[in-house]
Design a protein around this motif. Structure first.
Motif, PDB file in Angstrom:
ATOM      1  N   MET A 124       0.825  -1.203   0.000  1.00 25.88           N
ATOM      2  CA  MET A 124       0.000   0.000   0.000  1.00 25.88           C
ATOM      3  C   MET A 124       0.863   1.259   0.000  1.00 25.88           C
ATOM      4  SD  MET A 124      -3.390   1.120   0.953  1.00 25.88           S
ATOM      5  CE  MET A 124      -4.001   2.752   1.210  1.00 25.88           C
ATOM      6  N   LEU A 125       1.823   1.300   0.931  1.00 24.62           N
ATOM      7  CA  LEU A 125       2.696   2.473   0.992  1.00 24.62           C
ATOM      8  C   LEU A 125       3.519   2.623  -0.281  1.00 24.62           C
ATOM      9  CD1 LEU A 125       3.994   2.514   4.685  1.00 24.62           C
ATOM     10  CD2 LEU A 125       2.481   4.165   3.583  1.00 24.62           C
ATOM     11  N   ASP A 126       3.957   1.496  -0.835  1.00 26.85           N
ATOM     12  CA  ASP A 126       4.719   1.551  -2.082  1.00 26.85           C
ATOM     13  C   ASP A 126       3.886   2.152  -3.200  1.00 26.85           C
ATOM     14  OD1 ASP A 126       6.922   0.435  -0.901  1.00 26.85           O
ATOM     15  OD2 ASP A 126       6.465  -1.615  -1.518  1.00 26.85           O
ATOM     16  N   SER A 127       2.606   1.815  -3.236  1.00 26.29           N
ATOM     17  CA  SER A 127       1.705   2.357  -4.264  1.00 26.29           C
ATOM     18  C   SER A 127       1.516   3.859  -4.081  1.00 26.29           C
ATOM     19  CB  SER A 127       0.347   1.648  -4.206  1.00 26.29           C
ATOM     20  OG  SER A 127       0.488   0.272  -4.448  1.00 26.29           O
ATOM     21  N   ILE A 128       1.391   4.286  -2.814  1.00 24.17           N
ATOM     22  CA  ILE A 128       1.226   5.714  -2.526  1.00 24.17           C
ATOM     23  C   ILE A 128       2.468   6.486  -2.956  1.00 24.17           C
ATOM     24  CG2 ILE A 128       0.981   7.417  -0.680  1.00 24.17           C
ATOM     25  CD1 ILE A 128      -0.714   5.341   0.821  1.00 24.17           C
ATOM     26  N   ILE A 129       3.634   5.957  -2.603  1.00 21.15           N
ATOM     27  CA  ILE A 129       4.892   6.622  -2.964  1.00 21.15           C
ATOM     28  C   ILE A 129       5.046   6.681  -4.484  1.00 21.15           C
ATOM     29  CG2 ILE A 129       7.404   6.452  -2.860  1.00 21.15           C
ATOM     30  CD1 ILE A 129       7.036   5.232  -0.044  1.00 21.15           C
ATOM     31  N   SER A 130       4.704   5.587  -5.161  1.00 20.63           N
ATOM     32  CA  SER A 130       4.801   5.553  -6.629  1.00 20.63           C
ATOM     33  C   SER A 130       3.890   6.589  -7.255  1.00 20.63           C
ATOM     34  CB  SER A 130       4.434   4.157  -7.147  1.00 20.63           C
ATOM     35  OG  SER A 130       5.352   3.188  -6.690  1.00 20.63           O
ATOM     36  N   TYR A 131       2.697   6.747  -6.693  1.00 16.40           N
ATOM     37  CA  TYR A 131       1.773   7.749  -7.227  1.00 16.40           C
ATOM     38  C   TYR A 131       2.336   9.156  -7.052  1.00 16.40           C
ATOM     39  CZ  TYR A 131      -2.173  10.912  -7.581  1.00 16.40           C
ATOM     40  OH  TYR A 131      -2.981  11.964  -7.919  1.00 16.40           O
ATOM     41  N   PHE A 132       2.852   9.447  -5.863  1.00 12.50           N
ATOM     42  CA  PHE A 132       3.402  10.776  -5.619  1.00 12.50           C
ATOM     43  C   PHE A 132       4.622  11.049  -6.486  1.00 12.50           C
ATOM     44  CE2 PHE A 132       0.745  10.829  -1.834  1.00 12.50           C
ATOM     45  CZ  PHE A 132       0.408  12.168  -1.730  1.00 12.50           C
ATOM     46  N   GLU A 133       5.368  10.008  -6.811  1.00 15.91           N
ATOM     47  CA  GLU A 133       6.525  10.174  -7.691  1.00 15.91           C
ATOM     48  C   GLU A 133       6.107  10.473  -9.124  1.00 15.91           C
ATOM     49  OE1 GLU A 133       9.873   7.333  -5.486  1.00 15.91           O
ATOM     50  OE2 GLU A 133       8.558   6.497  -7.044  1.00 15.91           O
ATOM     51  N   SER A 134       4.866  10.104  -9.478  1.00 17.01           N
ATOM     52  CA  SER A 134       4.398  10.271 -10.854  1.00 17.01           C
ATOM     53  C   SER A 134       3.774  11.638 -11.119  1.00 17.01           C
ATOM     54  CB  SER A 134       3.373   9.177 -11.194  1.00 17.01           C
ATOM     55  OG  SER A 134       2.173   9.357 -10.448  1.00 17.01           O
ATOM     56  N   ILE A 135       3.566  12.432 -10.082  1.00 11.57           N
ATOM     57  CA  ILE A 135       2.936  13.743 -10.264  1.00 11.57           C
ATOM     58  C   ILE A 135       3.907  14.858  -9.918  1.00 11.57           C
ATOM     59  CG2 ILE A 135       0.637  12.817  -9.806  1.00 11.57           C
ATOM     60  CD1 ILE A 135       0.780  13.946  -7.005  1.00 11.57           C
ATOM     61  N   ASN A 136       3.521  16.071 -10.275  1.00  9.45           N
ATOM     62  CA  ASN A 136       4.352  17.236  -9.979  1.00  9.45           C
ATOM     63  C   ASN A 136       4.548  17.373  -8.463  1.00  9.45           C
ATOM     64  OD1 ASN A 136       4.561  20.277  -9.232  1.00  9.45           O
ATOM     65  ND2 ASN A 136       5.166  20.191 -11.384  1.00  9.45           N
ATOM     66  N   PRO A 137       5.793  17.610  -7.997  1.00  8.05           N
ATOM     67  CA  PRO A 137       6.036  17.699  -6.546  1.00  8.05           C
ATOM     68  C   PRO A 137       5.229  18.792  -5.847  1.00  8.05           C
ATOM     69  CG  PRO A 137       8.099  17.403  -7.719  1.00  8.05           C
ATOM     70  CD  PRO A 137       7.042  17.630  -8.760  1.00  8.05           C
ATOM     71  N   ILE A 138       4.930  19.889  -6.551  1.00  4.28           N
ATOM     72  CA  ILE A 138       4.120  20.938  -5.926  1.00  4.28           C
ATOM     73  C   ILE A 138       2.694  20.437  -5.705  1.00  4.28           C
ATOM     74  CG2 ILE A 138       3.334  23.319  -6.081  1.00  4.28           C
ATOM     75  CD1 ILE A 138       6.368  22.987  -5.923  1.00  4.28           C
ATOM     76  N   THR A 139       2.169  19.745  -6.714  1.00 10.61           N
ATOM     77  CA  THR A 139       0.846  19.129  -6.569  1.00 10.61           C
ATOM     78  C   THR A 139       0.875  18.078  -5.465  1.00 10.61           C
ATOM     79  OG1 THR A 139       0.443  19.456  -8.932  1.00 10.61           O
ATOM     80  CG2 THR A 139      -1.003  17.915  -7.778  1.00 10.61           C
ATOM     81  N   ALA A 140       1.972  17.327  -5.401  1.00  6.70           N
ATOM     82  CA  ALA A 140       2.124  16.316  -4.353  1.00  6.70           C
ATOM     83  C   ALA A 140       2.111  16.966  -2.972  1.00  6.70           C
ATOM     84  CB  ALA A 140       3.422  15.540  -4.565  1.00  6.70           C
ATOM     85  N   ALA A 141       2.754  18.122  -2.840  1.00  6.78           N
ATOM     86  CA  ALA A 141       2.752  18.844  -1.562  1.00  6.78           C
ATOM     87  C   ALA A 141       1.341  19.247  -1.174  1.00  6.78           C
ATOM     88  CB  ALA A 141       3.645  20.074  -1.654  1.00  6.78           C
ATOM     89  N   LEU A 142       0.573  19.683  -2.168  1.00 11.59           N
ATOM     90  CA  LEU A 142      -0.820  20.055  -1.904  1.00 11.59           C
ATOM     91  C   LEU A 142      -1.621  18.846  -1.433  1.00 11.59           C
ATOM     92  CD1 LEU A 142      -3.193  22.044  -1.998  1.00 11.59           C
ATOM     93  CD2 LEU A 142      -3.484  21.447  -4.416  1.00 11.59           C
ATOM     94  N   TYR A 143      -1.500  17.732  -2.142  1.00  9.25           N
ATOM     95  CA  TYR A 143      -2.248  16.525  -1.774  1.00  9.25           C
ATOM     96  C   TYR A 143      -1.837  16.020  -0.387  1.00  9.25           C
ATOM     97  CZ  TYR A 143      -3.833  16.128  -6.645  1.00  9.25           C
ATOM     98  OH  TYR A 143      -4.411  16.353  -7.861  1.00  9.25           O
ATOM     99  N   ALA A 144      -0.530  16.060  -0.108  1.00 14.07           N
ATOM    100  CA  ALA A 144      -0.036  15.561   1.179  1.00 14.07           C
ATOM    101  C   ALA A 144      -0.563  16.394   2.333  1.00 14.07           C
ATOM    102  CB  ALA A 144       1.492  15.547   1.183  1.00 14.07           C
ATOM    103  N   THR A 145      -0.589  17.707   2.158  1.00 15.89           N
ATOM    104  CA  THR A 145      -1.073  18.575   3.244  1.00 15.89           C
ATOM    105  C   THR A 145      -2.594  18.579   3.324  1.00 15.89           C
ATOM    106  OG1 THR A 145      -0.701  20.430   1.707  1.00 15.89           O
ATOM    107  CG2 THR A 145       0.934  20.077   3.429  1.00 15.89           C
ATOM    108  N   ILE A 146      -3.268  18.272   2.226  1.00 15.90           N
ATOM    109  CA  ILE A 146      -4.719  18.056   2.311  1.00 15.90           C
ATOM    110  C   ILE A 146      -4.992  16.817   3.158  1.00 15.90           C
ATOM    111  CG2 ILE A 146      -6.752  17.328   0.986  1.00 15.90           C
ATOM    112  CD1 ILE A 146      -5.888  19.243  -1.209  1.00 15.90           C
TER     113      ILE A 146
END
Length: 272
Positions: A1-23
């Motif tokens: 599960m965590l591997d899938s989450i990390i893979s998803y975040f690696e596939s998107i823009n890091p700024i967008t990833a920061a937004l999703y993570a803080t949401i």
């Protein structure tokens, strides 16, 4: 599960990833605040234990997720290498100290009002107290993702995700710590929940701003990471630990701190 989450975040823009993570960290706060719909009060021993847990997570995150990476990515060696983290840490603590002295807010457990004198109601002051906690937390997650966007080798998506998970876990009791007292003050359950979750809205804002700042000014990353660490440590020492130690359940609060510290350290080392 965590591997899938990390893979998803690696596939998107890091700024967008920061937004999703803080949401996500905001969402966990809202989840804690939702307890006001199901319970009339909370067990004080449990709350103090959870506050101790919060402190442990924040301290471990400050060391493993922020200060150590800041030192590793600083140029030079010996005392020269540690200058940026020291300066950033001091600035972060000074920033929160200044806000603590200026912004009116009410400590949740021992009802102590700090900041400039104001006619604001206790409910407003209590919300501001938790909001104050959440600024460095969102900033910490954001600057790590910003480091990834800037191409800093020491910054990793896995490490940023680990930090977001740790911050999210300790946000749960913060949501309870706002909504439940507001309910006791006479607010409706809906209003108590609304203000409880609203206290964490600053996290996505601080996260995106932190990520953008590091993206455009990559050399500031060691300072930004240690700034967030200094701000979080200030919050832990100034408010979280004292609030958790006010009652007879101080031993439980201490155990909660140890568990939180170990969990955050494990997350960072295992995923980062």
């Amino acid at each position: 599960m965590l591997d899938s989450i990390i893979s998803y975040f690696e596939s998107i823009n890091p700024i967008t990833a920061a937004l999703y993570a803080t949401i996500f960290t905001w969402f966990v706060t809202a989840l804690g605040a939702s307890f006001v719909f199901f319970f009339k009060s909370y067990n004080k021993n449990i709350m103090d234990t959870m506050l101790g847990f919060t402190g442990g997570v924040m301290v471990a995150a400050s060391v493993w997720s922020l200060l150590i990476p800041a030192i590793n990515m600083s140029e030079g060696s010996g005392f020269t290498q540690v200058y940026p983290p020291v300066i950033g840490f001091l600035l972060g603590a000074a920033f929160l100290y200044s806000i603590d002295k200026i912004l009116p807010h009410l400590h949740v457990n021992f009802q102590k009002v700090e900041g400039v004198k104001t006619p604001w109601q206790k409910t407003t002051l209590m919300i501001l107290a938790i909001t104050l906690h959440n600024i460095p937390e969102g900033l910490a997650v954001g600057v790590l993702f910003g480091g990834v966007a800037a191409g800093i080798p020491e910054a990793s998506i896995a490490g940023a995700v680990a930090l977001a998970i740790g911050i999210g876990l300790q946000n749960f009791p913060e949501g309870i710590a706002v909504s439940m007292p507001l309910r006791r003050m006479g607010l409706s359950r809906r209003k108590s929940f609304f203000y409880g979750q609203a206290s964490a809205i600053v996290e996505p804002i601080a996260g995106v701003l932190g990520a953008l700042a590091v993206t455009f000014f990559a050399p500031i990353l060691p300072y930004a990471l240690s700034f967030a660490a200094g701000a979080m440590i200030f919050v832990v020492i100034e408010e979280v630990i004292p609030e958790s130690q006010q009652n007879k359940s101080s031993d439980l609060a201490t155990l909660g701190f140890i568990v939180g510290f170990i969990l955050m350290m494990t997350l960072d080392v295992a995923l980062g």
